[in-house]
Design a protein around this motif. Structure first.
Motif, PDB file in Angstrom:
ATOM      1  N   ASN A 291       0.815  -1.102  -0.031  1.00 40.32           N
ATOM      2  CA  ASN A 291       0.068  -0.165  -0.178  1.00 40.32           C
ATOM      3  C   ASN A 291       0.941   1.204  -0.111  1.00 40.32           C
ATOM      4  OD1 ASN A 291       1.015  -0.182   2.682  1.00 40.32           O
ATOM      5  ND2 ASN A 291      -0.887   0.183   3.679  1.00 40.32           N
ATOM      6  N   MET A 292       2.323   1.258  -0.567  1.00 36.43           N
ATOM      7  CA  MET A 292       2.923   2.203  -0.588  1.00 36.43           C
ATOM      8  C   MET A 292       2.683   3.358  -1.529  1.00 36.43           C
ATOM      9  SD  MET A 292       6.880   0.901  -0.152  1.00 36.43           S
ATOM     10  CE  MET A 292       7.506   2.439  -1.196  1.00 36.43           C
ATOM     11  N   THR A 293       2.095   2.826  -2.564  1.00 37.35           N
ATOM     12  CA  THR A 293       1.403   3.813  -3.657  1.00 37.35           C
ATOM     13  C   THR A 293       0.172   3.105  -4.321  1.00 37.35           C
ATOM     14  OG1 THR A 293       2.188   4.915  -5.781  1.00 37.35           O
ATOM     15  CG2 THR A 293       3.417   2.707  -5.314  1.00 37.35           C
ATOM     16  N   LYS A 294      -0.358   3.823  -5.075  1.00 34.55           N
ATOM     17  CA  LYS A 294      -1.617   3.564  -5.875  1.00 34.55           C
ATOM     18  C   LYS A 294      -1.043   2.999  -7.155  1.00 34.55           C
ATOM     19  CE  LYS A 294      -5.107   5.753  -3.125  1.00 34.55           C
ATOM     20  NZ  LYS A 294      -6.159   6.519  -2.933  1.00 34.55           N
ATOM     21  N   ARG A 295       0.278   3.505  -7.533  1.00 33.44           N
ATOM     22  CA  ARG A 295       0.567   3.374  -8.999  1.00 33.44           C
ATOM     23  C   ARG A 295       1.067   1.937  -9.231  1.00 33.44           C
ATOM     24  NH1 ARG A 295       4.904   8.094  -9.664  1.00 33.44           N
ATOM     25  NH2 ARG A 295       5.582   7.215  -7.983  1.00 33.44           N
ATOM     26  N   LYS A 296       1.342   1.652 -10.426  1.00 29.12           N
ATOM     27  CA  LYS A 296       1.840   0.333 -10.746  1.00 29.12           C
ATOM     28  C   LYS A 296       3.269   0.702 -11.430  1.00 29.12           C
ATOM     29  CE  LYS A 296      -2.046  -1.937 -10.090  1.00 29.12           C
ATOM     30  NZ  LYS A 296      -1.985  -3.173  -9.173  1.00 29.12           N
ATOM     31  N   PRO A 297       4.254  -0.210 -10.819  1.00 29.25           N
ATOM     32  CA  PRO A 297       4.144  -1.271 -10.032  1.00 29.25           C
ATOM     33  C   PRO A 297       3.878  -0.733  -8.527  1.00 29.25           C
ATOM     34  CG  PRO A 297       6.448  -1.192 -10.555  1.00 29.25           C
ATOM     35  CD  PRO A 297       5.484  -0.142 -11.399  1.00 29.25           C
TER      36      PRO A 297
END
Length: 363
Positions: A291-297
């Motif tokens: 859940n560090m970021t909503k972006r991929k990866p």
């Protein structure tokens, strides 16, 4: 707008934009916000969040009338951290990763978003450093002491620009840049608390990465500094999330961030063994990083490659062999065989796979 101001102080090494503006105004005998409104009308009513909202256009206006190079002027802004502290410049965003947040105007007196070192303020010309806005930086590497994030006398946040804002009875305080706007306490007289040596060592390493824009974890692992700091920030979040002041590291009080940095000391050394040890000790699982970021990866490759083989334990469903073994166990112990009993033995409430295998075995 004047073409050149009578007195034009230049930005000092590592100085924060609001600190520079304060010195400029006082040197020219002006109120800070009157001068700002004169040079850049778009800065009106931004005193509570000046450093967050200043952009390249505004800072270049100041550079022009102060005979300062554009490069030196721009270096005073938080935006100049882009590509080093955080990945991209976000001039219109009110949230910058790893920067202590002011928040909206009504939080002005409850967010401690500017730190200081009393020893640094006491040396030569007093000014506030840009790096004192960084959330993971909790110590002064020059004087081996902890930073402060509030006035030790009245516990109010440090707001140098408010020294020119009307106080009760609409009288301006007009105090020195190192005086608390609320009670007038001289911040240079604050007690300097000795910092943990390992936290200091880490801070020096992180500052080196911030200056270079990259760092080496191993002989073969070189990473961008902003990627390292995004993981460090998330680790502070994971360490502090169990406390009453946990949550966003960029709004945590200094005490909680410092304690988190003490627990995280050396976490990137002997990579990745010390991080794995920390995770095992604190019960941090692989999914806590996703859940560090909503972006991929979701995870930086260098982190995922290091921790996935040792921390990722996918939850596997029941197999036909395990269902058969459970049925055999029930029969051996003369327990009535049923779908409910098989689910209980295997730790499920009502598994579709167990139901499927149970029917196949009894056909």
């Amino acid at each position: 707008m004047p073409s050149i101001l009578p007195v034009h102080p230049q930005p000092l090494p590592g100085e924060l934009f609001s600190s520079w503006v304060h010195r400029v105004a006082r040197a020219n005998g002006q109120n800070v916000f009157s001068l700002c409104y004169l040079l850049a009308p778009e800065m009106k009513n931004t005193y509570y969040n000046c450093d967050y909202l200043v952009d390249e256009g505004i800072v270049f206006k100041f550079a022009k009338v102060l005979r300062a190079s554009r490069e030196k002027a721009y270096r005073t802004t938080l935006e100049s951290f882009a590509g080093y502290l955080f990945e991209q410049a976000t001039p219109k965003a009110h949230i910058k990763t790893c920067i202590l947040q002011t928040g909206i105007k009504r939080y002005d007196d409850v967010r401690f978003n500017l730190q200081f070192c009393p020893a640094c303020l006491s040396e030569g010309c007093s000014y506030f450093r840009k790096k004192w806005r960084i959330s993971w930086l909790t110590v002064c590497t020059e004087h081996a002491c902890q930073l402060h994030d509030r006035c030790p006398e009245c516990n109010f946040p440090v707001r140098p620009l408010k020294n020119d804002v009307g106080q009760p009875y609409k009288m301006p305080f007009l105090g020195k840049i190192t005086e608390c706007f609320q009670c007038g306490f001289e911040l240079k007289d604050s007690t300097a608390k000795r910092a943990n040596l390992e936290v200091l060592s880490d801070a020096c390493w992180y500052e080196e990465a911030l200056d270079l824009g990259y760092i080496s974890l191993t002989e073969r692992t070189w990473i961008y500094s902003f990627s390292l700091f995004s993981v460090l920030r998330h680790l502070i979040y994971l360490i502090g999330s169990g406390s009453s002041k946990g949550g966003n590291p960029d709004t945590m009080p200094h005490e909680f961030r410092y304690n988190a940095m003490r627990e995280l000391r050396g976490v990137f050394r002997d990579w990745p063994n010390r991080l794995i040890e920390l995770c095992n000790r604190r019960g941090i699982k692989y999914y806590h990083f996703t859940n560090m970021t909503k972006r991929k990866p979701l995870l930086p490759y260098w982190l995922d490659a290091a921790i996935r083989p040792r921390m990722y334990k996918p939850k596997l469903g029941p197999t036909k062999e395990s269902v058969a073994a459970a049925i055999a166990y029930l029969r051996t112990h003369e327990i009535r065989t049923s779908l409910l009993q098989v689910n209980r033995i295997l730790g499920y409430r009502d598994s579709g796979l167990i139901k499927k295998f149970y029917k196949e075995i009894h056909e």
